[in-house]
Design an enzyme around this catalytic site. Structure first.
Site, mmCIF file in Angstrom:
data_model
loop_
_atom_site.group_PDB
_atom_site.id
_atom_site.type_symbol
_atom_site.label_atom_id
_atom_site.label_comp_id
_atom_site.label_asym_id
_atom_site.label_seq_id
_atom_site.Cartn_x
_atom_site.Cartn_y
_atom_site.Cartn_z
ATOM 1 N N CYS A 179 0.808 -1.240 0.000
ATOM 2 C CA CYS A 179 0.000 0.000 0.000
ATOM 3 C C CYS A 179 0.839 1.287 0.000
ATOM 4 O O CYS A 179 0.537 2.233 -0.745
ATOM 5 C CB CYS A 179 -0.974 -0.003 1.170
ATOM 6 S SG CYS A 179 -0.313 -0.693 2.695
ATOM 7 N N HIS A 223 -2.354 6.601 3.911
ATOM 8 C CA HIS A 223 -0.924 6.598 4.210
ATOM 9 C C HIS A 223 -0.308 7.901 3.694
ATOM 10 O O HIS A 223 -0.501 8.270 2.526
ATOM 11 C CB HIS A 223 -0.225 5.428 3.504
ATOM 12 C CG HIS A 223 -0.533 4.076 4.079
ATOM 13 N ND1 HIS A 223 -1.293 3.886 5.214
ATOM 14 C CD2 HIS A 223 -0.152 2.833 3.666
ATOM 15 C CE1 HIS A 223 -1.370 2.583 5.468
ATOM 16 N NE2 HIS A 223 -0.692 1.924 4.553
HETATM 17 P P1 NAP Z 1 -7.218 -9.018 7.199
HETATM 18 O O1 NAP Z 1 -8.205 -7.960 7.547
HETATM 19 O O2 NAP Z 1 -6.469 -9.681 8.297
HETATM 20 O O3 NAP Z 1 -8.000 -10.159 6.326
HETATM 21 C C1 NAP Z 1 -7.379 -11.387 6.012
HETATM 22 C C2 NAP Z 1 -8.327 -12.271 5.203
HETATM 23 O O4 NAP Z 1 -7.644 -13.521 4.955
HETATM 24 C C3 NAP Z 1 -9.634 -12.619 5.929
HETATM 25 O O5 NAP Z 1 -10.699 -12.673 5.007
HETATM 26 C C4 NAP Z 1 -9.367 -14.030 6.469
HETATM 27 O O6 NAP Z 1 -10.546 -14.830 6.617
HETATM 28 C C5 NAP Z 1 -8.509 -14.611 5.368
HETATM 29 N N1 NAP Z 1 -7.724 -15.740 5.873
HETATM 30 C C6 NAP Z 1 -6.890 -15.773 6.949
HETATM 31 N N2 NAP Z 1 -6.405 -17.027 7.117
HETATM 32 C C7 NAP Z 1 -6.931 -17.787 6.125
HETATM 33 C C8 NAP Z 1 -6.834 -19.169 5.759
HETATM 34 N N3 NAP Z 1 -6.076 -20.025 6.482
HETATM 35 N N4 NAP Z 1 -7.499 -19.599 4.668
HETATM 36 C C9 NAP Z 1 -8.260 -18.754 3.939
HETATM 37 N N5 NAP Z 1 -8.433 -17.450 4.253
HETATM 38 C C10 NAP Z 1 -7.770 -16.974 5.325
HETATM 39 O O7 NAP Z 1 -6.105 -8.478 6.195
HETATM 40 P P2 NAP Z 1 -6.202 -7.294 5.075
HETATM 41 O O8 NAP Z 1 -5.666 -6.034 5.610
HETATM 42 O O9 NAP Z 1 -7.559 -7.323 4.489
HETATM 43 O O10 NAP Z 1 -5.108 -7.770 4.019
HETATM 44 C C11 NAP Z 1 -5.355 -8.791 3.055
HETATM 45 C C12 NAP Z 1 -4.118 -8.959 2.179
HETATM 46 O O11 NAP Z 1 -3.876 -7.730 1.473
HETATM 47 C C13 NAP Z 1 -2.844 -9.249 2.963
HETATM 48 O O12 NAP Z 1 -2.021 -10.127 2.218
HETATM 49 C C14 NAP Z 1 -2.210 -7.871 3.116
HETATM 50 O O13 NAP Z 1 -0.826 -7.921 3.316
HETATM 51 C C15 NAP Z 1 -2.575 -7.226 1.774
HETATM 52 N N6 NAP Z 1 -2.659 -5.762 1.769
HETATM 53 C C16 NAP Z 1 -3.362 -5.079 2.724
HETATM 54 C C17 NAP Z 1 -3.451 -3.677 2.646
HETATM 55 C C18 NAP Z 1 -4.218 -2.842 3.645
HETATM 56 O O14 NAP Z 1 -4.176 -1.595 3.541
HETATM 57 N N7 NAP Z 1 -4.939 -3.426 4.618
HETATM 58 C C19 NAP Z 1 -2.823 -3.018 1.602
HETATM 59 C C20 NAP Z 1 -2.121 -3.738 0.632
HETATM 60 C C21 NAP Z 1 -2.054 -5.103 0.728
HETATM 61 P P3 NAP Z 1 -11.266 -15.095 8.055
HETATM 62 O O15 NAP Z 1 -12.044 -13.837 8.387
HETATM 63 O O16 NAP Z 1 -12.135 -16.250 7.794
HETATM 64 O O17 NAP Z 1 -10.179 -15.358 9.056
#
Ligand code: NAP
Length: 356
Positions: A153, A246
């Site tokens: 991000c 950010h």
């Molecule tokens: P998050 O809120 O922690 O969400 C994670 C997601 O992954 C949830 O839907 C979760 O499902 C799922 N998950 C976790 N363990 C799993 C498993 N064993 N099998 C299948 N699904 C699973 O994280 P986020 O911020 O949305 O980020 C998601 C991705 O985007 C990450 O790789 C992160 O590094 C990337 N990212 C995030 C941002 C940001 O600004 N937040 C920016 C760029 C990139 P459950 O609810 O069922 O646990």
């Protein structure tokens, strides 16, 4: 550019998390894509979306999604030909490869494949031609589908602010300090007692990502490989008590040093790559320049261009590097779900998803 004749069915993997929810919001009433499936971990699979996810945006999850059953992240359970991945990186590696092997287009936010040499790492307006790596990827891996990634991000925000200047003046050295919102850590993310009234001067692997991904995105594709840009990068990354947006303080040295006025003119005139200008989610101005002395600010500017624009301000002389400025962008939209959506739209517009 060609719009699809019928809306293409799409799925979101990791649909219950912060980025997954942003996908759901952005895909509502999308003219090209029809969100037909949501998937997440075993904890959520088999439940109705409204029972599995804690909706963190305004209001509630859209009714059409709230009543859907959450599926497992398995190509046998999910049928859509395009899957947007907002999966936690601990599982994205295997899950995304399984979907690509099964012939699906995976448009991913996760870090796992970003730096693989045969995987496109794309900001739609900056390096759309890198999508051609898909052919190399399929050949190397024997996949019928493909994985396309967007950057971390903070890197996307920095790269959008720098691309208009790098194109004209060629970056030599970069020094950046980030002030990153809590939503960047997902949900539930950073404990409130660690962040309220506080600054945390550490975000795991974030500095490394800024230093490597920015060079790949601003690199040049030729003969089936990207030569990374050669500028030096030093990054300090901090978590601050801001919900979304950010902020990145940038000092930059260029081979040909622009004056602040030249830089403001170049940033203001920039519209990005031709084929990314008229996609359904393209902002009119991917980079917006502000001349207000105290902007950009996350509270005031985070939703510029529907969250797809990066706002750049305080463009001025830097005593050591030549030029400095402040860039700010919505980490969950521009830095994640919105970036992936633009990449998918670009793949469709370039005819790379024909036959789906
Ligand atoms: P998050 O809120 O922690 O969400 C994670 C997601 O992954 C949830 O839907 C979760 O499902 C799922 N998950 C976790 N363990 C799993 C498993 N064993 N099998 C299948 N699904 C699973 O994280 P986020 O911020 O949305 O980020 C998601 C991705 O985007 C990450 O790789 C992160 O590094 C990337 N990212 C995030 C941002 C940001 O600004 N937040 C920016 C760029 C990139 P459950 O609810 O069922 O646990």
């Amino acid at each position: 550019m060609s719009a699809p004749r019928d809306r293409i069915p799409v799925a979101v993997l990791g649909a219950t998390g912060a980025v997954g929810q942003a996908f759901i919001r952005l895909l509502q009433d999308h003219p090209w894509f029809d969100l037909v499936e949501v998937a997440a971990s075993e904890r959520s699979a088999g439940k109705r979306y409204r029972d599995a996810a804690r909706w963190i945006g305004e209001g509630n999850a859209p009714e059409s999604i709230a009543s859907r059953m959450v599926l497992a992240c398995d190509p046998a359970a999910v049928s859509a030909p395009i899957v947007f991945s907002a999966l936690d990186s601990s599982v994205a590696g295997e899950a995304e490869a399984a979907f690509a092997r099964a012939g699906r287009f995976v448009v991913s936010n996760a870090k796992n494949y970003r730096m693989e040499r045969d995987v496109p790492l794309v900001v739609a307006e900056v390096n759309p031609t890198h999508l051609d790596l898909i052919e190399v990827q399929r050949k190397n891996r024997g996949w019928k589908g493909a994985i396309v990634t967007n950057g971390n991000c903070s890197t996307i925000v920095a790269v959008l602010a720098l691309a208009p200047l790098h194109e004209r003046y060629r970056l030599k050295r970069l020094f950046v300090t980030t002030l990153q919102a809590v939503s960047g850590a997902g949900y539930p993310g950073v404990p409130s007692l660690d962040i309220l009234g506080n600054v945390v001067p550490f975000i795991r692997e974030e500095e490394e990502k800024l230093e490597t991904e920015s060079r790949k995105m601003l690199g040049v594709l030729s003969n089936g490989a990207v030569s990374d840009a050669s500028f030096g990068v030093s990054a300090h990354c901090n978590r601050v008590a801001v919900e979304n947006g950010h902020t990145i303080c940038i000092s930059a040295e260029f081979e040909t040093q622009p004056s602040p006025e030249d830089a403001i003119a170049a940033l203001g005139a920039w519209r990005g790559a031709e084929d990314a200008r008229t996609l359904p989610s393209s902002p009119a101005h991917p980079v917006i320049v502000t001349l207000d002395e105290d902007r950009p600010q996350p509270r005031r500017d985070v939703n510029a261009g529907g969250g797809h624009s990066v706002v750049v301000g305080r463009v001025r002389k830097d005593a050591l590097f030549g030029l400095k400025m402040v860039a700010m962008g919505h980490n969950v939209v521009r830095g994640a779900a919105g970036a992936a959506l633009l990449n998918a739209e670009l793949l469709v517009a370039r005819g790379m998803m024909n036959g789906l």
